[in-house]
Design an enzyme around this catalytic site. Structure first.
Site, mmCIF file in Angstrom:
data_model
loop_
_atom_site.group_PDB
_atom_site.id
_atom_site.type_symbol
_atom_site.label_atom_id
_atom_site.label_comp_id
_atom_site.label_asym_id
_atom_site.label_seq_id
_atom_site.Cartn_x
_atom_site.Cartn_y
_atom_site.Cartn_z
ATOM 1 N N ASP A 186 55.883 -13.018 42.724
ATOM 2 C CA ASP A 186 55.384 -12.730 44.016
ATOM 3 C C ASP A 186 56.089 -12.282 44.727
ATOM 4 O O ASP A 186 56.439 -11.580 45.696
ATOM 5 C CB ASP A 186 55.383 -14.255 44.834
ATOM 6 N N ASN A 187 57.698 -12.140 44.096
ATOM 7 C CA ASN A 187 58.796 -11.228 44.295
ATOM 8 C C ASN A 187 58.900 -9.732 43.951
ATOM 9 O O ASN A 187 60.055 -9.548 43.897
ATOM 10 C CB ASN A 187 60.092 -11.594 44.403
ATOM 11 N N ARG B 199 59.095 -6.435 59.031
ATOM 12 C CA ARG B 199 59.829 -5.271 57.859
ATOM 13 C C ARG B 199 58.431 -4.122 57.942
ATOM 14 O O ARG B 199 57.484 -5.123 57.946
ATOM 15 C CB ARG B 199 59.224 -6.389 56.558
ATOM 16 N N ASP C 151 61.870 -8.585 49.207
ATOM 17 C CA ASP C 151 62.102 -10.461 49.503
ATOM 18 C C ASP C 151 63.653 -10.475 49.282
ATOM 19 O O ASP C 151 63.504 -11.210 48.687
ATOM 20 C CB ASP C 151 60.985 -10.811 48.826
#
Length: 483
Positions: A155-156, A67, A165
């Site tokens: 968190d995303n 990524r 994500d």
């Protein structure tokens, strides 16, 4: 040994790796801010996975996606120093160590090119304001292209306003604002229509984490920018999708009625805009009938719409039988203190029970709607759909005419220029789950040439083509969710 989330082994499989690789590059091709995927490497190492959580374990190849991002810093990163929550008792792993938050803010200033602001508090307020506005513009992009993320927790969420994500994501097929792409989201928290609200809520959580450095008054002012930036970005995007170069007050109503018509008829979101881009000509009075025919050819059948409603009803079912739930609610009315036996404050337990009742009533309404759809003859729906689209297209034609100077009739040049502009923002293909599944099955069979072919089509989404990927998915795929 590294401890992984939820007692897992830390291995990603070819199935989910391919979805993430494709999604990253497709979103980039669509012009949506996103992290990228540099490579995908699979292996001869096999791990066991129960993809549908139904006991059907399958051996899958462990794989790695490279990524690429300008930064992987997330909203949740700033919650590392969060103090204990009064209700849950949960705290960040470095609770109270606000020096970590300060270091993260200073790093973020460089990422957002705001390090030049000398006054520290002013700089931190500017950082938060920029994050809020970037997030609002990002979710407006999602809503315009029909993308559903699936897991929008803190968190995303990227501080740079990039999509990050890719897990149980999905693109709309039949337009359904209630669509949930994540099979574990039974309550619909991350439903398509809820994405702007959830993203704003995440900005509020970030504000809480930044309280030592961003005063509440300034944070509130920055948060107030979210709705305005989102609405402006979304309306601007929809105007472009409809071929409007000017801005009129009627536009928002026309867009809202368009979406209502899509929902009522089960129209394919991507296909509808592409048909308007290719086939509607203001200078050709006969084009309207052709457009209606093409749109309703891809409207969901009554059975397909019923399947989607039934699937949603099953996913939202209450875990408490209705008679027992009603008894508990009666107890809450007569003797609320008895609710303490469930281990929480009575008012919180009562609120949860009332929420379960609302969920149960929603399920019953979904079941009634599905039953009515199953009784509807297909031809009856087709005639109704045609009437709805004919009425909306008449208003669309009137709005397009307002793009012309007074007393100037539309001609072929006007239509050609508008259609060309619309094709640049209305894709022919997007990454529907059934297309991703075709690529996954090819990859698992070792047919990487087919995978590359699918990838080439999807990463040129605005180009014309004669492949089948712009066609509708299978009838059985209505309301499909991903784990």
């Amino acid at each position: 040994r590294t401890h992984y989330s939820r007692q897992a082994d830390g291995r990603k499989v070819l199935r989910s790796s391919l979805r993430e690789f494709f999604a990253s590059e497709v979103m980039h091709a669509l012009g949506v801010p996103t992290t990228r995927a540099g490579s995908l490497v699979t292996s001869d190492t096999f791990v066991e996975r129960d993809a549908m959580y139904n006991g059907n374990v399958k051996r899958e190849r462990a794989s790695i996606v490279l990524r690429i991002a300008r930064s992987f810093l997330r909203f949740g990163s700033f919650e590392v120093a969060k103090p204990a929550d009064a209700m849950t008792g949960r705290a960040g792993p470095s609770a109270g160590q606000t020096d970590i938050v300060k270091a993260l803010l200073d790093h973020t200033a460089g990422l957002l090119n705001l390090q030049h602001i000398a006054a520290e508090q002013e700089r931190y307020v500017a950082i938060f304001t920029e994050i809020v506005e970037r997030t609002a513009r990002l979710v407006a992009h999602w809503q315009c292209v029909g993308f559903c993320h699936g897991v929008l927790n803190t968190d995303n969420m990227s501080v740079l306003g990039d999509t990050i994500d890719y897990g149980p994501f999905g693109f709309l097929e039949a337009y359904d604002p209630e669509h949930v792409c994540n099979m574990s989201d039974g309550g619909g928290r991350y439903a398509f229509k809820e994405q702007p609200t959830v993203c704003r809520w995440n900005c509020e959580k970030l504000a809480e984490a930044l309280q030592p450095f961003v005063p509440e008054k300034q944070a509130t002012a920055a948060l107030a920018r979210f709705d305005a930036v989102f609405e402006a970005s979304y309306v601007q995007g929809m105007r472009a999708k409809l071929g409007f170069s000017s801005a009129l007050k009627v536009d928002e109503t026309l867009v809202r009625d368009l979406l209502d018509t899509m929902q009522a008829t089960g129209a394919d979101y991507t296909h509808t805009f592409r048909v308007l881009s290719n086939n509607f000509a203001l200078a050709d009075a006969g084009s309207s009938a052709d457009v209606v025919a093409k749109i309703i050819s891809r409207c969901s059948s009554p059975v397909k719409m019923a399947l989607a409603q039934e699937l949603r009803a099953r996913s939202r079912g209450s875990s408490i039988p209705k008679p027992q739930l009603l008894q508990l609610l009666q107890m809450a009315q007569r003797n609320p203190e008895m609710l303490q036996m469930f281990g929480g404050p009575p008012e919180l337990v009562k609120a949860e029970l009332e929420g379960e009742l609302r969920k149960m009533e929603e399920v019953e309404e979904l079941q009634r709607a599905a039953a009515a759809l199953r009784r509807m003859p297909a031809e009856e729906k087709r005639k109704s759909d045609g009437a709805k689209w004919t009425a909306w297209l008449q208003r669309y034609a009137e709005r397009l005419a307002a793009e012309l100077p007074p007393s100037t009739p539309a001609d072929a040049n006007f239509d050609a220029a508008r259609q060309q502009a619309m094709r640049r923002v209305n894709p022919r293909v997007v990454l529907h789950n059934w297309i991703a599944q075709e690529a996954i099955e090819a990859a698992e069979a070792g047919n990487y040439e087919q995978v590359r072919g699918i990838f080439e089509v999807l990463t040129r989404p605005f180009d014309d083509g004669d492949d089948h990927y712009a066609n509708g998915g299978p009838e059985s795929g209505a309301g499909l969710c991903v784990s």
